[in-house]
Design a protein around this motif. Structure first.
Motif, PDB file in Angstrom:
ATOM      1  N   ASP A  33       0.843  -1.203   0.000  1.00 45.86           N
ATOM      2  CA  ASP A  33       0.000   0.000   0.000  1.00 45.86           C
ATOM      3  C   ASP A  33       0.875   1.248   0.000  1.00 45.86           C
ATOM      4  O   ASP A  33       1.900   1.306   0.697  1.00 45.86           O
ATOM      5  CB  ASP A  33      -0.905   0.037   1.236  1.00 45.86           C
ATOM      6  N   ASN A  34       0.503   2.242  -0.773  1.00 43.06           N
ATOM      7  CA  ASN A  34       1.148   3.550  -0.661  1.00 43.06           C
ATOM      8  C   ASN A  34       0.061   4.594  -0.474  1.00 43.06           C
ATOM      9  O   ASN A  34      -0.841   4.727  -1.288  1.00 43.06           O
ATOM     10  CB  ASN A  34       2.074   3.847  -1.838  1.00 43.06           C
ATOM     11  N   LYS A 187       6.254  -0.783  -4.941  1.00 46.88           N
ATOM     12  CA  LYS A 187       5.665  -1.741  -5.877  1.00 46.88           C
ATOM     13  C   LYS A 187       6.582  -2.939  -6.112  1.00 46.88           C
ATOM     14  O   LYS A 187       6.129  -4.068  -6.292  1.00 46.88           O
ATOM     15  CB  LYS A 187       5.360  -1.038  -7.200  1.00 46.88           C
ATOM     16  N   ASP A 207      -1.714   5.710  -4.271  1.00 47.68           N
ATOM     17  CA  ASP A 207      -2.900   4.912  -4.545  1.00 47.68           C
ATOM     18  C   ASP A 207      -4.101   5.300  -3.701  1.00 47.68           C
ATOM     19  O   ASP A 207      -5.243   5.063  -4.083  1.00 47.68           O
ATOM     20  CB  ASP A 207      -2.596   3.420  -4.315  1.00 47.68           C
ATOM     21  N   ARG A 208      -3.826   5.902  -2.547  1.00 46.28           N
ATOM     22  CA  ARG A 208      -4.913   6.172  -1.598  1.00 46.28           C
ATOM     23  C   ARG A 208      -4.584   7.420  -0.798  1.00 46.28           C
ATOM     24  O   ARG A 208      -3.415   7.708  -0.548  1.00 46.28           O
ATOM     25  CB  ARG A 208      -5.038   4.956  -0.667  1.00 46.28           C
TER      26      ARG A 208
END
Length: 218
Positions: A33-34, A187, A207-208
Motif C-alpha cells: 500500500d502507498n 511496488k 494509490d490512496r
C-alpha cells in the motif's frame, strides 16, 4: 496486514491545558500500500507518523505492526524495531556529521544487516548524488542532504517507509524523482509507504489518500 491502528489517541499538556491531537484513530494498511496522509497544520499528521515510527507512545489504543503491538515495547525494543523494520524520512535529516555521504547512505543498511552495494549504487545514481559521495553533511545544501537521507532510508529496503514531507526541500524535478523511487520500492518489494504531504499533486500520485481533521480521519 502491515499496520493496524486501533482507537489510537494522543494528547499533550500545554499552557492552556490538555490538547487532544489524535482522537480514536483506526487504520489498516497492507503490504504494498502507498498512502498519502493530508490535513491542515496541527491536525495530527506528524504525531501519527511519530507514533507508528515508535518515536513516541500513545495515551491509548494499539499500534500493531506485522502482528506486534509496538506501543508495548520498551525503549530498547522500539529502537530495534526502527533499526530493522521501518525506514524514516523526516524533515530533520539526522545525517551523521563525521561520515561522508557514501558512509551515511550505507549506515542504516549495515545496522539492519542488509548492506547491498549494488542496490546502493542504483540509489546513488537515481538520487543524483554520485558526485557527492566523499563530501560531508556540512558541505551539502539542504536539498542534497534530503536526497542523501532518503538514500540512507531506502538502502535497507525497509518493509515500512514513513515519510514526512520527503520532498519539501527539493525542487520539482528532484521531488518527482524521489517520489518515483519511493513508489518503485513500494511496488517492487511490497513495502508499505505512508507519506505526510501538503502537496495535492504528490498526494494524487499515491494509490490512496487519508485526510486528518481535528485528530480524526475524515
Amino acid at each position: 496486514m502491515v499496520i493496524a491502528l486501533r482507537n489510537l489517541s494522543k494528547s499533550y499538556e500545554t499552557a492552556e491545558g490538555r490538547l487532544e491531537v489524535l482522537r480514536g484513530i483506526d487504520l489498516d494498511l497492507g503490504a504494498g500500500d502507498n498512502v498519502a496522509l493530508t490535513g491542515e497544520s496541527g491536525s495530527g499528521k506528524s504525531t501519527l507518523l511519530h507514533l507508528v515510527a515508535g518515536l513516541d507512545r500513545p495515551d491509548a489504543g494499539e499500534i500493531v505492526i506485522r502482528g506486534r503491538d509496538i506501543s508495548k515495547l520498551d525503549d530498547r525494543g522500539r529502537a530495534a524495531y526502527r533499526r530493522t523494520e521501518v525506514g524514516l524520512v523526516f524533515q530533520q535529516f539526522n545525517l551523521i556529521p563525521s561520515l561522508d555521504v557514501a558512509a551515511n547512505i550505507a549506515f542504516h543498511a549495515k545496522l539492519a544487516g542488509r548492506h547491498d552495494p549494488v542496490w546502493e549504487n542504483e540509489l546513488v545514481e537515481r538520487l543524483g548524488v554520485g558526485t557527492l559521495l566523499t563530501r560531508y553533511p556540512e558541505q551539502l545544501s539542504s536539498g542534497q542532504q534530503q536526497r542523501v537521507a532518503i538514500g540512507r532510508t531506502l538502502a535497507a529496503r525497509p518493509g515500512l517507509v514513513l515519510a514526512d514531507e520527503p520532498t519539501g526541500n527539493l525542487d520539482e524535478a528532484n521531488g518527482d524523482a524521489v517520489l518515483d523511487l519511493m513508489l518503485s520500492l513500494s511496488k517492487g518489494t511490497g513495502s508499505t509507504l505512508l507519506m505526510v504531504t501538503h502537496s495535492q499533486k504528490l498526494a494524487d500520485r499515491l494509490d490512496r489518500q487519508l485526510h486528518l481533521r481535528s485528530g480524526k480521519i475524515a
